[in-house]
Motif scaffolding. Structure first.
Motif, short mmCIF file in Angstrom:
data_model
loop_
_atom_site.label_atom_id
_atom_site.label_comp_id
_atom_site.label_asym_id
_atom_site.label_seq_id
_atom_site.Cartn_x
_atom_site.Cartn_y
_atom_site.Cartn_z
N GLY A 121 1.53 -27.18 -0.85
CA GLY A 121 1.37 -25.80 -0.43
C GLY A 121 2.68 -25.20 0.02
O GLY A 121 2.85 -23.97 0.02
N GLY A 122 3.63 -26.04 0.40
CA GLY A 122 4.90 -25.52 0.91
C GLY A 122 6.09 -25.84 0.03
O GLY A 122 7.17 -25.28 0.22
N CYS A 178 -3.75 -37.34 -2.00
CA CYS A 178 -2.85 -36.28 -2.51
C CYS A 178 -2.59 -35.25 -1.42
O CYS A 178 -1.46 -34.84 -1.18
CB CYS A 178 -3.47 -35.59 -3.72
SG CYS A 178 -3.42 -36.58 -5.21
N GLY A 200 1.47 -24.80 -5.19
CA GLY A 200 0.15 -24.77 -4.52
C GLY A 200 -0.12 -23.41 -3.88
O GLY A 200 -1.23 -22.88 -3.96
N HIS A 211 7.51 -35.49 6.50
CA HIS A 211 6.24 -35.28 5.78
C HIS A 211 6.39 -35.43 4.26
O HIS A 211 5.50 -35.97 3.59
CB HIS A 211 5.75 -33.86 6.13
CG HIS A 211 4.46 -33.48 5.50
ND1 HIS A 211 3.25 -33.91 5.97
CD2 HIS A 211 4.19 -32.70 4.42
CE1 HIS A 211 2.28 -33.40 5.22
NE2 HIS A 211 2.83 -32.67 4.27
N ALA A 218 -3.14 -32.97 -7.38
CA ALA A 218 -4.53 -33.22 -7.79
C ALA A 218 -4.89 -32.38 -9.01
O ALA A 218 -5.93 -32.62 -9.63
CB ALA A 218 -5.47 -32.88 -6.62
N ALA A 276 -1.08 -30.44 -4.44
CA ALA A 276 -1.35 -29.82 -5.74
C ALA A 276 -1.22 -30.80 -6.90
O ALA A 276 -1.51 -30.45 -8.04
CB ALA A 276 -0.43 -28.61 -5.93
N PRO A 326 -8.73 -23.52 0.44
CA PRO A 326 -7.51 -23.48 -0.37
C PRO A 326 -7.82 -23.08 -1.82
O PRO A 326 -8.91 -23.33 -2.32
CB PRO A 326 -7.01 -24.94 -0.31
CG PRO A 326 -8.24 -25.76 -0.11
CD PRO A 326 -9.19 -24.91 0.68
N GLY A 358 -6.26 -24.00 -4.74
CA GLY A 358 -6.09 -24.95 -5.85
C GLY A 358 -7.40 -25.42 -6.47
O GLY A 358 -7.64 -25.20 -7.67
O1 KG4 Z 1 0.10 -31.32 0.41
P1 KG4 Z 1 -0.91 -30.36 0.91
O2 KG4 Z 1 -2.25 -30.90 1.35
O3 KG4 Z 1 -0.35 -29.51 2.09
C1 KG4 Z 1 1.00 -29.15 2.16
O4 KG4 Z 1 1.81 -30.01 2.59
O5 KG4 Z 1 1.28 -28.02 1.75
O6 KG4 Z 1 -1.13 -29.30 -0.27
C2 KG4 Z 1 -2.05 -28.26 -0.16
C3 KG4 Z 1 -1.86 -27.35 -1.37
C4 KG4 Z 1 -2.64 -26.04 -1.26
O7 KG4 Z 1 -1.78 -24.99 -1.60
C5 KG4 Z 1 -3.75 -26.22 -2.29
O8 KG4 Z 1 -4.22 -25.01 -2.84
C6 KG4 Z 1 -3.05 -27.07 -3.32
O9 KG4 Z 1 -2.31 -27.99 -2.57
N1 KG4 Z 1 -4.00 -27.76 -4.21
C7 KG4 Z 1 -4.06 -27.56 -5.55
C8 KG4 Z 1 -5.13 -28.36 -6.03
N2 KG4 Z 1 -5.67 -29.02 -4.96
C9 KG4 Z 1 -4.96 -28.65 -3.86
N3 KG4 Z 1 -3.33 -26.76 -6.35
C10 KG4 Z 1 -3.64 -26.76 -7.66
N4 KG4 Z 1 -4.66 -27.47 -8.20
C11 KG4 Z 1 -5.42 -28.29 -7.44
N5 KG4 Z 1 -6.43 -28.98 -7.97
#
Ligand code: KG4
Ligand code: ZN
Length: 335
Positions: free
Chosen positions: A132-133, A300, A158, A107, A273, A271, A173, A175
């Motif tokens: 997120g991880g 993203c 994240g 991933h 983004a 994150a 979420p 973020g």
């Molecule tokens: O990559 P992803 O879709 O899933 C994982 O593989 O973890 O990332 C999701 C994470 C969540 O923790 C979400 O809150 C964060 O990305 N996220 C952000 C933003 N958009 C999404 N964190 C900070 N600022 C953002 N604009």
């Protein structure tokens, strides 16, 4: 063409990519954000149940491409075991019925290749992976030569946004919603400690910052008495937290770049983004005369297009896996 399946967390997604032209022929994603929002985070069993409903719904739309498929790719690690299993089960069934090979995709490599969907890759490249991880700085020489330079010892970037949003009752979420409130707030309203500021190590930590935000919230709640926290206070907390969370990353990146040259920096993961992070990385790259590589916002967060993009590279180097050997892992064993 390669059909790819992504189900490592709370997004059910399938994509089809052309091996020859890299064209993204088909891509769909059904997100479960709304269903998990009430719980303030992803509930693994609920996520798995929702994948069982969503993945076949998407797959039906792909039937017309089945005759052109050369392989089935699927995310196998890292992620939630119960949700990864749903994708792998579907991938195995497709591999058997269409009599084509399986490709097991990491991933995190998917996130790295999210910047090169429908494009040739730009490796070697320095990667900042924020999801997120995970929170990692990676030196990526090629698909199979990637080295983690530094990573978080507790929460990820994240995840810390998700936890702050939960403490403020802003849903999941975190973020996007923390960013939205933060944009209206004063970044200097609260002085929060930048994690590991004195440490020479290239590593990250977000649990202490999360705790500092918790204390600020408790203090403001005490001041507010019976009333809810005002929009202004919430915005100021979000802005101050976001600034400190990004400052932590920038300080460690700068520390690392004192020793390593920077030609290209790719920021990837959900994150990535974050607009404040993007702005800071833009300035850093300008200073180093380096190229900043970003994924389009739609790629993203988790998606199958990035998984298919990696799978094309693996297909070309014949990196297949047998039905007996394919396995899932919640943690990443190695790159
Ligand atoms: O990559 P992803 O879709 O899933 C994982 O593989 O973890 O990332 C999701 C994470 C969540 O923790 C979400 O809150 C964060 O990305 N996220 C952000 C933003 N958009 C999404 N964190 C900070 N600022 C953002 N604009
Ligand atoms: Zn992800």
């Amino acid at each position: 063409m390669i059909l790819s399946i992504e189900s490592s967390c709370d997004d059910s997604s399938i994509a089809i990519t052309s091996i020859d032209t890299l064209e993204l022929v088909y891509h769909k994603k059904i997100s479960q954000e709304l269903e998990h929002s009430v719980y303030g985070g992803v509930v693994p069993e609920l996520a798995a149940r929702l994948h069982i409903e969503a993945l076949p719904k998407i797959l039906i739309e792909c039937e017309k491409y089945f005759k052109d498929l050369k392989a089935i790719a699927v995310t196998t690690a890292p992620g939630l075991s119960v949700t990864l299993m749903e994708g792998v089960t579907m991938a195995k069934a497709l591999s058997i019925s269409l009599n084509i090979p399986l490709i097991s995709v990491n991933h995190l490599k998917g996130h790295i290749y999210s910047t090169w969907i429908q494009k040739e890759d730009e490796l070697p490249c320095t990667i900042l992976l924020v999801s997120g991880g995970h929170t990692q700085i990676i030196e990526a020489k090629s698909l199979n030569e990637m080295q983690i330079i530094g990573q978080t010892s507790d929460d990820s970037f994240g995840e810390s946004f998700d936890k702050v949003a939960k403490m403020l009752g802003l849903g999941y979420p975190g973020g996007p919603v923390v960013q939205k409130y933060g944009a209206k707030g004063n970044k200097d309203a609260y002085t929060l400690p930048i994690p590991l500021r004195q440490s020479p190590k290239i590593e990250f930590s977000y649990s202490g910052l999360k705790n500092a935000v918790r204390l600020v919230i408790l203090d403001e709640q005490e001041k507010a008495g019976d009333k809810e926290l005002s929009d202004e206070v919430i915005s100021d907390i979000c802005a101050s937290f976001e600034k400190t969370a990004v400052d932590h990353i920038m300080m460690k990146l700068k520390k690392y770049l004192k020793k390593a040259p920077l030609e290209k920096l790719a920021i990837v993961g959900g994150a990535s983004a974050n607009l404040y992070l993007r702005k800071n990385c833009e300035e850093l790259c300008k200073k180093h005369h380096a190229k900043l590589i970003l994924a389009p916002l739609e790629f993203c967060s988790d998606n199958a297009a990035m998984i298919a993009r990696v799978a094309v590279e693996q297909y070309k180097s014949k990196e297949f896996i047998s039905l007996e050997d394919i396995d899932i892992s919640s943690r990443l064993k190695e790159f």
